[in-house]
Design a protein around this motif. Structure first.
Motif, PDB file in Angstrom:
ATOM      1  N   VAL B 225       0.773  -1.084   0.026  1.00  0.00           N
ATOM      2  CA  VAL B 225       0.027  -0.088   0.100  1.00  0.00           C
ATOM      3  C   VAL B 225       1.165   1.367   0.061  1.00  0.00           C
ATOM      4  N   ARG B 226       2.005   1.416   0.784  1.00  0.00           N
ATOM      5  CA  ARG B 226       2.784   2.255   0.883  1.00  0.00           C
ATOM      6  C   ARG B 226       3.515   2.643  -0.220  1.00  0.00           C
ATOM      7  N   ALA B 227       3.827   1.602  -0.854  1.00  0.00           N
ATOM      8  CA  ALA B 227       4.879   1.821  -1.908  1.00  0.00           C
ATOM      9  C   ALA B 227       4.006   2.226  -2.914  1.00  0.00           C
ATOM     10  N   PHE B 228       2.772   1.592  -3.177  1.00  0.00           N
ATOM     11  CA  PHE B 228       2.111   2.314  -4.510  1.00  0.00           C
ATOM     12  C   PHE B 228       1.585   3.639  -4.266  1.00  0.00           C
ATOM     13  N   ARG B 229       1.369   4.061  -2.893  1.00  0.00           N
ATOM     14  CA  ARG B 229       0.954   5.336  -2.677  1.00  0.00           C
ATOM     15  C   ARG B 229       1.877   6.299  -2.785  1.00  0.00           C
TER      16      ARG B 229
END
Lengths: 441, 479
Positions: B225-229
């Protein structure tokens, strides 16, 4: 005889009406189609000592003439000459006589279709089953084991003269009946041949005489036949089979013949006990996985025993052979097939001597991996089969290279390992490398 | 799954952004592909399945073994594996994890039954677990991270997301983490198993399984989630997710109906009649290599029934292919019988079996209208086709259909992993028996642009074909 005449008349009537009915067909159905191939097969044995074990030139020619959309005749012949018998004196004369040259009719077939009935009459291979590389329900034709199970299965099967009738009951459901008076049996390697099977370890003190296996190849009285019901529903491909046949592998019955004052003679007489085979096959695609399963129960199966108390040296063990296999393609390029086989004897396996029977339950696993490079012109593959009970195995790597659309080069090896009395271990010293060129036309 | 904890069913879950890199993205397109994802939601959604797959077979084996003996334990665990496999398939997941699990379960059962040893029963699972670990790591080296494949088990990523650099980077790191864990765990379990203490082994199995896989799963989701955001590629798309969902709810039903009509109309350019025979030549080309030519005769009836006869070159002559709906068989003269094969297997060059055996995009795929585009000056509808089931050749197709006449123009074909496999162009439209047909399809490999296969549809004979042509037991007769 009257029945035969009536059946022939019926078939001729069917042919005539089918030809007349379908006389006005498109050009593509009227072609005479001829295909063939010539192959040069070279094998080099790696042990005891290393030597050429095959130098065979094989020719294949097959043709099909389509009289109408419903009627066709087919014929195929195969011939070979094996120069290994000139190159080495390793093999005895009986093997040379048996394997040096061969010319055989591989197919001579009339096919007639009318409505939902299809008739195939003549010399043919009738292949049942879902799996590749195994004979669990591939039971109709006898097999040629002179080169163990290494050739393609279409080469291993010995064609038989038979009548094969299929009737489509409804969409996806058909019933097939097979009848044959052709009772020929498996062709086994002669004594001293490259792939001669391990001999039964009898411990007789008396003199032994082994009688030849010389049953007639044709017999109406001993004719064989069976039925297969195939059903395809919702992608589930299921078939039920029943087949009545003589055991294609001879079983050596013992007899004691007294001849006083000399000691009794033990006579080993090959017989082919009657088998009733009941089985089922299943195939289903759970995209991208394909599952196959087969099972066949051989009722009346007999095996040789070394038990000295057994009077005829043979015991009955009804046998269930079954397998389950899955196919999966990795990375969209590597095709793999994993298969589990079991042979389950209904009774004890103590003192039984058959190489393929290690225990009451004999288990084997096989893995086949194949892929293609350079637009599938270079095709490596690997077959690994292991007997789980005693750890014997076969490893067969191979690379096929398509030089052109018609010419293929193949380099491979067949490696065996394991204890001597096991299926693959008996050929422990027969490891070989192979080189084959094939030209197709 | 019969293999105990830590198998690929524990593969990471990651959120799915939307849109296509490098292209103008319409709000509708964003909406169609956008769904809200949270760490908690995914854990709650998939956690029970993980626990079932991880604990079910091993606990049932242990109970059966203790209470009734080895055979009972093996039968119980194998039965559970079979049930799980059937369940996964019924719920239209890829079933990859379950399929591998089934194979492992059967191997374990064979090993256990053949040797009569509980130790031998567990050994294949450990070996396979170690192989998983290695495969995770090797997949990263190959640029196709395995974690991404298994993530499809829990979420259908849009093709464009799966083809993106962010997707590859995120799942490469996640794959490395899982690969390392699986290898370490396999080593430890192998050590314990060598002491031949099954009770201790089961404890170690559970202790190193669920807690670690749960933690690793949570980390994978959080990290994903963090990486995509934070990514430039998809961060903006995630931020407008809520608005996109509202748009999707309001707009998609009507467009789905239009889209299905467009796809059905385009299919007609690839099918001249209800029953016909079509001669097809496939020319496979590759740079610096002589093109190879394969000839086929294709018999089609009612769309879903197809019989393909290989007529050239000599090495292929005698083979044939039968497609009944999504079921496919190949007849090989060497085998002497029809053999079941998957639709996705390659036929020749860039052509899969399904490219010839199936021409029914409207029946096989759900379509969504993404927007408009122009291909070589031709105004086109752009459609996103998603496979209705896993039993088809491609998981997704991005499809360009001309606005004028609704002719097929171009297609991008995607694998389940989201990888773009190949692109196709339709041309040479000709009038055959009163029908306008696309008589050429050119398929180009997505990576090696020099690898192309050209399908030329030649002589067509429209006639009523007998039903028995489409019976697998008749394949040999038609050779």
């Amino acid at each position: 005889m009257r029945h035969a005449v009536a059946a022939t008349a019926l078939l001729l009537g069917l042919v005539a009406s089918a030809v007349a009915e379908e006389a006005d067909v498109d050009d593509w159905t009227k072609a005479l189609r001829v295909r063939g191939r010539v192959a040069e097969e070279f094998a080099y044995r790696l042990h005891d000592p290393g030597d050429v074990s095959k130098l065979r030139t094989v020719g294949w020619l097959e043709g099909k003439y389509t009289l109408s959309e419903a009627v066709a005749v087919r014929a195929a012949v195969r011939g070979w000459y094996d120069a290994v018998f000139e190159a080495t004196d390793r093999y005895p004369p009986n093997v040379e006589r048996d394997e040096k040259t061969e010319f055989s009719l591989r197919e001579a077939l009339l096919t007639v279709g009318r409505g939902d009935v299809d008739v195939r009459l003549g010399r043919q291979q009738i292949v049942w089953g879902e799996a590749i590389g195994t004979f669990v329900t591939d039971i109709v034709n006898p097999k040629d084991f002179r080169e163990f199970v290494l050739p393609d299965f279409s080469e291993l099967r010995i064609p038989i003269w038979a009548l094969d009738v299929t009737y489509r009951l409804t969409e996806g459901v058909s019933i097939e009946g097979v009848w044959t008076p052709d009772t020929r049996t498996n062709k086994l390697p002669k004594l001293g041949a490259e792939f001669q099977f391990a001999r039964i370890p009898y411990r007789f003190r008396n003199p032994v005489v082994r009688l030849p296996d010389n049953q007639d190849e044709f017999s109406l009285a001993r004719s064989e036949g069976g039925v297969r019901l195939s059903v395809l529903r919702q992608g589930w491909d299921v078939a039920l089979i029943y087949y009545d046949q003589a055991d294609k592998t001879p079983v050596l019955f013992q007899r004691r013949v007294s001849q006083p004052p000399r000691p009794d003679v033990i006579v080993l007489e090959p017989e082919h006990p009657r088998l009733h085979i009941v089985g089922a096959t299943l195939g289903k695609s759970f995209e991208p996985v394909v599952v196959r399963a087969e099972a066949a129960l051989s009722i009346g199966k007999r095996y040789e025993t070394t038990d000295p108390l057994d009077t005829d040296g043979v015991v009955r063990r009804d046998t269930l052979d079954w397998l389950i296999g899955v196919d999966y393609t990795f990375f969209e390029t590597v095709d793999t097939a994993l298969q589990l086989n079991q042979k389950v004897l209904m009774g004890s396996a103590t003192n039984l001597t058959r190489a393929g029977v290690a225990a009451e339950v004999t288990t084997s696993l096989s893995l086949r991996v194949a892929t293609g490079f350079f637009a599938n012109t270079l095709n490596p593959s690997l077959l690994f089969v292991v007997g789980v009970n005693r750890g014997d195995f076969r490893l067969s790597p191979r690379v096929d290279y398509l030089v052109s659309d018609a010419v293929m080069l193949s380099v491979g090896a067949d490696l065996f390992e394991g204890p001597h009395q096991t299926l693959y271990g008996q050929f422990d010293r027969n490891d070989r490398v192979t080189f084959t060129t094939t030209w197709r036309f | 799954m019969s293999d105990d904890m830590g198998g690929p069913e524990m593969a990471p879950q990651t959120p799915q952004p939307s849109g296509r890199p490098g292209e103008a993205v319409t709000p509708l397109e964003t909406a169609a592909q956008q769904r809200k994802v949270t760490v908690t939601g995914m854990l709650l959604g998939s956690g029970p399945r993980f626990a079932r797959d991880a604990l079910g077979p091993v606990l049932l084996f242990y109970a059966g073994w203790k209470l009734f003996g080895l055979t009972a334990g093996i039968v119980a665990a194998t039965t559970v594996a079979l049930v799980i496999f059937a369940w996964e398939r019924r719920h239209a997941r890829t079933g990859l994890g379950a399929s591998i699990g089934l194979v492992v379960a059967l191997t374990q059962a064979a090993a256990g039954l053949a040797t009569g040893s509980a130790v031998a029963y567990f050994a294949p699972g450990i070996i396979v677990n170690a192989l998983y670990g290695l495969t995770f790591i090797v997949s990263v080296a190959l640029g196709r991270p395995l974690a991404g494949v298994f993530a499809q088990e829990t979420y259908a990523f849009p093709p464009a997301v799966k083809a993106s650099a962010t997707f590859r980077r995120v799942f490469s790191r996640v794959s490395l983490a899982w690969g390392t864990y699986l290898l370490l765990r396999s080593g430890l379990r192998l050590l314990v198993l060598s002491w031949r203490d099954v009770d201790l082994f089961v404890i170690v199995n559970i202790a190193t399984g669920i807690p670690f896989t749960a933690a690793l799963t949570a980390w994978s989701i959080w990290y994903g989630v963090r990486a995509f955001r934070r990514s430039e590629e998809w961060g903006w798309a995630l931020k407008i997710g809520v608005i996109a969902l509202l748009l999707l709810a309001a707009a998609s039903p009507a467009h789905a109906g239009d889209a299905a009509d467009i796809v059905a109309d385009a299919d007609r350019y690839r099918r001249p009649a209800d029953s016909f025979v079509w001669k097809i030549t496939i020319t496979s080309q590759e740079a610096k290599k002589t093109p190879s030519v394969d000839g086929f005769e294709v018999f089609v009836k009612s769309g879903a029934r197809v019989f393909v006869k290989f007529v050239a070159p000599p090495r292929s002559a005698g083979r044939s292919l039968l497609g009944l709906g999504r079921d496919l068989w190949i007849y090989l003269p060497d085998a002497g019988k029809p053999v079941r094969i998957p639709l996705s297997q390659r036929l020749v060059g860039q052509v899969a079996n399904g490219d010839i055996a199936r021409a029914d995009y409207a029946g096989d795929y759900d379509a969504i209208l993404l927007g408009d585009d122009a291909v070589d000056g031709v105004g086109c509808h752009v459609l996103d086709l998603k496979a209705k089931t896993k039993d088809v050749t491609y998981s997704a197709i991005k499809y360009w259909v001309s606005k004028d006449g609704r002719r097929p123009v171009k297609a991008e074909f995607y694998a389940g992993t989201g990888t773009l496999l190949k692109t196709g162009t339709f041309d040479n439209f000709q009038n055959v028996g009163g029908h306008a047909l696309a008589t050429r399809l050119t398929l180009t490999d997505a990576i090696r642009k020099d690898k192309r296969s050209v399908l030329d549809y030649g002589e067509v004979t429209i006639r009523e074909l007998p039903d028995k042509y489409f019976d697998k037991n008749y394949m040999k007769t038609l050779d």
